[in-house]
Design a protein around this motif. Structure first.
Motif, PDB file in Angstrom:
ATOM      1  N   SER A   1       0.859  -1.187   0.000  1.00 13.91           N
ATOM      2  CA  SER A   1       0.000   0.000   0.000  1.00 13.91           C
ATOM      3  C   SER A   1       0.900   1.244   0.000  1.00 13.91           C
ATOM      4  CB  SER A   1      -0.906  -0.004   1.228  1.00 13.91           C
ATOM      5  OG  SER A   1      -0.133   0.221   2.393  1.00 13.91           O
ATOM      6  N   PRO A   2       0.377   2.371  -0.431  1.00 16.13           N
ATOM      7  CA  PRO A   2       1.177   3.606  -0.434  1.00 16.13           C
ATOM      8  C   PRO A   2       1.690   3.965   0.965  1.00 16.13           C
ATOM      9  CG  PRO A   2      -0.777   3.894  -1.790  1.00 16.13           C
ATOM     10  CD  PRO A   2      -0.904   2.569  -1.109  1.00 16.13           C
ATOM     11  N   GLY A   3       0.914   3.683   1.985  1.00 16.77           N
ATOM     12  CA  GLY A   3       1.341   3.985   3.349  1.00 16.77           C
ATOM     13  C   GLY A   3       2.567   3.172   3.747  1.00 16.77           C
ATOM     14  N   VAL A   4       2.593   1.897   3.390  1.00 20.08           N
ATOM     15  CA  VAL A   4       3.736   1.031   3.703  1.00 20.08           C
ATOM     16  C   VAL A   4       4.966   1.493   2.921  1.00 20.08           C
ATOM     17  CG1 VAL A   4       4.635  -1.330   3.537  1.00 20.08           C
ATOM     18  CG2 VAL A   4       2.295  -0.934   4.327  1.00 20.08           C
ATOM     19  N   ARG A   5       4.763   1.883   1.693  1.00 18.62           N
ATOM     20  CA  ARG A   5       5.889   2.384   0.881  1.00 18.62           C
ATOM     21  C   ARG A   5       6.485   3.646   1.501  1.00 18.62           C
ATOM     22  NH1 ARG A   5       3.933   1.525  -5.375  1.00 18.62           N
ATOM     23  NH2 ARG A   5       3.682  -0.727  -5.180  1.00 18.62           N
ATOM     24  N   VAL A   6       5.650   4.536   2.005  1.00 21.90           N
ATOM     25  CA  VAL A   6       6.119   5.765   2.651  1.00 21.90           C
ATOM     26  C   VAL A   6       6.918   5.425   3.908  1.00 21.90           C
ATOM     27  CG1 VAL A   6       5.365   7.838   3.894  1.00 21.90           C
ATOM     28  CG2 VAL A   6       4.342   7.261   1.686  1.00 21.90           C
ATOM     29  N   ILE A   7       6.419   4.477   4.690  1.00 15.18           N
ATOM     30  CA  ILE A   7       7.122   4.071   5.906  1.00 15.18           C
ATOM     31  C   ILE A   7       8.488   3.484   5.560  1.00 15.18           C
ATOM     32  CG2 ILE A   7       7.103   2.404   7.820  1.00 15.18           C
ATOM     33  CD1 ILE A   7       4.056   2.889   7.985  1.00 15.18           C
ATOM     34  N   ILE A   8       8.561   2.629   4.562  1.00 19.35           N
ATOM     35  CA  ILE A   8       9.850   2.045   4.138  1.00 19.35           C
ATOM     36  C   ILE A   8      10.789   3.148   3.674  1.00 19.35           C
ATOM     37  CG2 ILE A   8      10.944   0.587   2.386  1.00 19.35           C
ATOM     38  CD1 ILE A   8       8.466  -1.266   2.591  1.00 19.35           C
ATOM     39  N   LEU A   9      10.275   4.103   2.935  1.00 19.34           N
ATOM     40  CA  LEU A   9      11.090   5.214   2.464  1.00 19.34           C
ATOM     41  C   LEU A   9      11.609   6.043   3.635  1.00 19.34           C
ATOM     42  CD1 LEU A   9      12.207   6.936   0.126  1.00 19.34           C
ATOM     43  CD2 LEU A   9      10.045   8.187   0.164  1.00 19.34           C
ATOM     44  N   LEU A  10      10.761   6.340   4.618  1.00 15.99           N
ATOM     45  CA  LEU A  10      11.173   7.125   5.785  1.00 15.99           C
ATOM     46  C   LEU A  10      12.227   6.390   6.618  1.00 15.99           C
ATOM     47  CD1 LEU A  10       7.772   8.671   6.929  1.00 15.99           C
ATOM     48  CD2 LEU A  10       9.703   9.841   5.856  1.00 15.99           C
ATOM     49  N   VAL A  11      12.044   5.079   6.799  1.00 18.27           N
ATOM     50  CA  VAL A  11      13.031   4.294   7.547  1.00 18.27           C
ATOM     51  C   VAL A  11      14.369   4.305   6.816  1.00 18.27           C
ATOM     52  CG1 VAL A  11      13.635   1.953   8.305  1.00 18.27           C
ATOM     53  CG2 VAL A  11      11.345   2.855   8.749  1.00 18.27           C
ATOM     54  N   THR A  12      14.345   4.131   5.513  1.00 21.85           N
ATOM     55  CA  THR A  12      15.578   4.146   4.722  1.00 21.85           C
ATOM     56  C   THR A  12      16.267   5.502   4.816  1.00 21.85           C
ATOM     57  OG1 THR A  12      14.615   2.544   3.189  1.00 21.85           O
ATOM     58  CG2 THR A  12      16.528   3.771   2.413  1.00 21.85           C
ATOM     59  N   MET A  13      15.507   6.579   4.703  1.00 28.81           N
ATOM     60  CA  MET A  13      16.097   7.921   4.791  1.00 28.81           C
ATOM     61  C   MET A  13      16.671   8.171   6.186  1.00 28.81           C
ATOM     62  SD  MET A  13      13.329  10.075   2.515  1.00 28.81           S
ATOM     63  CE  MET A  13      13.848  11.621   3.153  1.00 28.81           C
ATOM     64  N   THR A  14      16.010   7.680   7.217  1.00 27.49           N
ATOM     65  CA  THR A  14      16.508   7.842   8.587  1.00 27.49           C
ATOM     66  C   THR A  14      17.831   7.109   8.764  1.00 27.49           C
ATOM     67  OG1 THR A  14      14.252   8.046   9.414  1.00 27.49           O
ATOM     68  CG2 THR A  14      15.962   7.489  11.024  1.00 27.49           C
ATOM     69  N   ILE A  15      17.939   5.924   8.253  1.00 23.90           N
ATOM     70  CA  ILE A  15      19.185   5.155   8.346  1.00 23.90           C
ATOM     71  C   ILE A  15      20.312   5.894   7.626  1.00 23.90           C
ATOM     72  CG2 ILE A  15      20.327   3.030   7.577  1.00 23.90           C
ATOM     73  CD1 ILE A  15      17.629   1.603   8.126  1.00 23.90           C
ATOM     74  N   ILE A  16      20.036   6.429   6.453  1.00 23.50           N
ATOM     75  CA  ILE A  16      21.051   7.180   5.702  1.00 23.50           C
ATOM     76  C   ILE A  16      21.456   8.439   6.464  1.00 23.50           C
ATOM     77  CG2 ILE A  16      21.439   8.543   3.610  1.00 23.50           C
ATOM     78  CD1 ILE A  16      19.701   6.419   2.140  1.00 23.50           C
ATOM     79  N   ALA A  17      20.503   9.138   7.061  1.00 21.73           N
ATOM     80  CA  ALA A  17      20.808  10.363   7.822  1.00 21.73           C
ATOM     81  C   ALA A  17      21.662  10.043   9.044  1.00 21.73           C
ATOM     82  CB  ALA A  17      19.514  11.062   8.240  1.00 21.73           C
ATOM     83  N   VAL A  18      21.328   8.989   9.766  1.00 21.83           N
ATOM     84  CA  VAL A  18      22.106   8.604  10.952  1.00 21.83           C
ATOM     85  C   VAL A  18      23.532   8.225  10.541  1.00 21.83           C
ATOM     86  CG1 VAL A  18      22.320   6.856  12.773  1.00 21.83           C
ATOM     87  CG2 VAL A  18      20.119   7.961  12.344  1.00 21.83           C
ATOM     88  N   ALA A  19      23.674   7.482   9.460  1.00 10.78           N
ATOM     89  CA  ALA A  19      25.008   7.122   8.976  1.00 10.78           C
ATOM     90  C   ALA A  19      25.800   8.373   8.593  1.00 10.78           C
ATOM     91  CB  ALA A  19      24.897   6.174   7.775  1.00 10.78           C
ATOM     92  N   GLY A  20      25.138   9.341   7.979  1.00 13.19           N
ATOM     93  CA  GLY A  20      25.802  10.600   7.620  1.00 13.19           C
ATOM     94  C   GLY A  20      26.264  11.373   8.840  1.00 13.19           C
TER      95      GLY A  20
END
Length: 131
Positions: A13-32
């Motif tokens: 669903s679009p909601g699940v896709r948004v959550i996956i995208l947000l989790v991925t972006m958070t991981i990238i931000a923390v690594a940065g």
């Protein structure tokens, strides 16, 4: 009966896709942030203090040795030049005026040689070599 599901066949669903995208972006931000902190922690500060009474000593003709004749900045060490003016008089270094109580911080990003006029340096000349 067991069915293997190919990831391309998942209907998210679009909601699940948004959550996956947000989790991925958070991981990238923390690594940065961790990478930025590792670089920041490697910085070395070259700190020079202009002690109280320096202007009076210079006016009286005394020799004052605050800076070496040449300050060497090492780009591999991520050196930062820091000058703390604890005197009661303003100090001029190159185009910069450092008022009493002010801390001047300068980072260099490329190699070069800088010949500066310095109001507290013997002969009023200060050389900064960035390597």
């Amino acid at each position: 009966m067991r069915r293997d599901v190919d990831a391309t066949q998942l209907n998210l669903s679009p909601g699940v896709r948004v959550i996956i995208l947000l989790v991925t972006m958070t991981i990238i931000a923390v690594a940065g942030i961790f990478l930025w902190q590792a670089t920041t922690n490697r910085q070395r500060q070259l700190v020079f203090e202009i002690p109280p009474g320096t202007a009076a000593r210079l006016a009286a003709g005394e020799e004052v040795n605050i800076f070496p004749s040449t300050i060497v900045i090492d780009l591999r060490q991520y050196d930062t030049l820091v000058i703390q003016n604890n005197d009661t008089a303003e100090v001029t270094i190159g185009p910069f005026r450092i008022v009493p109580g002010q801390r001047f911080v300068q980072r260099y990003w490329g190699p070069g040689v800088y010949e500066l006029i310095c109001s507290v340096h013997q002969g009023e000349q200060l050389r900064i070599e960035v390597r």
